[in-house]
Design an enzyme around this catalytic site. Structure first.
Site, PDB file in Angstrom:
ATOM      1  N   SER A  85      35.808  27.592   7.291  1.00 55.17           N
ATOM      2  CA  SER A  85      35.642  26.231   7.782  1.00 55.17           C
ATOM      3  C   SER A  85      36.724  25.373   7.131  1.00 55.17           C
ATOM      4  CB  SER A  85      34.259  25.700   7.389  1.00 55.17           C
ATOM      5  OG  SER A  85      34.158  24.296   7.564  1.00 55.17           O
ATOM      6  N   TYR A 114      27.503  23.974   1.017  1.00 60.19           N
ATOM      7  CA  TYR A 114      28.187  24.618   2.146  1.00 60.19           C
ATOM      8  C   TYR A 114      29.663  24.851   1.825  1.00 60.19           C
ATOM      9  CZ  TYR A 114      29.954  25.335   6.896  1.00 60.19           C
ATOM     10  OH  TYR A 114      30.577  25.855   8.012  1.00 60.19           O
TER      11      TYR A 114
END
Length: 300
Positions: A137, A150
């Site tokens: 990501s 995350y």
């Protein structure tokens, strides 16, 4: 276009129940691969099953299911061309607020589960001269407020990918990282619901500190998702990483990801803090403080 060699090859895609994983499984099947698509529910398997797509029950945090996947691959005469580590969960909350068990769950799914599957399938990949595609990501390079768990797991996945690449590229296995930005799937919607659930458990003092920040981040996430890349477009980036003869070590997916990856290295930490805070400030609720928590105060 299908080739005679590709029809003899397997690809494993984890986290294929929906979104980018499901789209990647279908795209790779369209290109002639036989895809073992990891799902966790029977209804997801039924929805995904198609020519070239074989759903397999797979929770990457369950060692028995990972072992069953490895046995399924070992029993197949076709070579394993690629493993696409796509499974993941998004959990957003301030560092102070997120319970430790949630930190562990995020790392189990977004990091340790990928390592478990990679370890289990590396023998087959080494025999075939295959490749590992890790779905990271932009959060694996730049961590925004409330993204501690995350982004922490994604930062770690980036590091593991670099280490693994340097270990196995001399042995003929390529390791590629794909870094998506906003993708129009249910992934962010589920993340927003989880963030709201965690926010509801905050103490009054924590809510005073972070309530506006959580709401602003949810609004920003929803906005970014709505304007993001489609799952099918992201899947084509994944398919490129799987199929191109000499893949790059990293690919971005989406204009926002490409922009941040180019802009980030040009800015100091403080300058990037100000850019991110300004972007988030537009989404703060009117009754909340204008300055996001964690942003540097202005100096007159």
């Amino acid at each position: 276009m299908k080739s005679s060699t590709e029809t003899q090859k397997l690809v494993v895609v984890t986290g294929a129940s929906a979104g980018m994983g499901a789209s990647a499984a279908r795209e790779l099947a369209r290109r002639g691969f036989h895809v073992l698509a990891g799902v966790r529910r029977d209804r997801d398997a039924d929805a995904l099953r198609a020519t070239g797509v074989e759903p397999v029950m797979l929770d990457i945090t369950e060692s028995e299911q990972v072992a069953a996947l490895a046995a399924r691959v070992a029993d197949d005469p076709r070579a394993l061309h690629a493993l696409v580590n796509n499974a993941g969960v998004q959990v957003n909350a301030p560092v102070e607020v997120l319970p430790l068990e949630e930190w562990r769950r995020v790392f189990d799914v977004n990091l340790f589960g990928h390592i478990a599957v990679t370890q289990a399938l590396l023998p087959a990949l080494l025999r075939a001269g295959g490749r590992v595609i890790n779905i990271s990501s932009i959060g694996g390079k730049y961590a925004m407020a409330t993204y501690g768990a995350y982004a922490g797991a994604k930062f770690a996945l980036e590091a593991v990918s670099d280490s693994l690449r340097r270990e196995v590229s001399p042995l003929g296995v390529q390791v590629v990282v794909v870094e998506p930005g906003g993708i129009r799937t249910e992934f962010a919607t589920r993340g927003i619901a989880t963030a709201n659930d965690l926010a509801a458990r905050m103490t009054p003092e924590q809510h005073e500190r972070y309530g506006g920040l959580v709401r602003a981040n949810n609004a920003l996430m929803a906005s970014g998702t709505a304007s993001g890349l489609t799952a099918d477009a992201a899947a084509r980036v994944v398919a490129k990483a799987v199929t191109v003869r000499r893949p790059r070590t990293r690919y971005t997916a989406g204009r926002d990801a490409a922009l941040i990856m180019r802009l980030g290295p040009l800015l100091s930490d403080r300058a990037l803090d100000r850019v991110l805070a300004a972007n988030l400030r537009r989404h703060f609720p009117k009754e909340a403080a204008v300055r996001p928590a964690g942003a540097a105060p202005s100096r007159g």
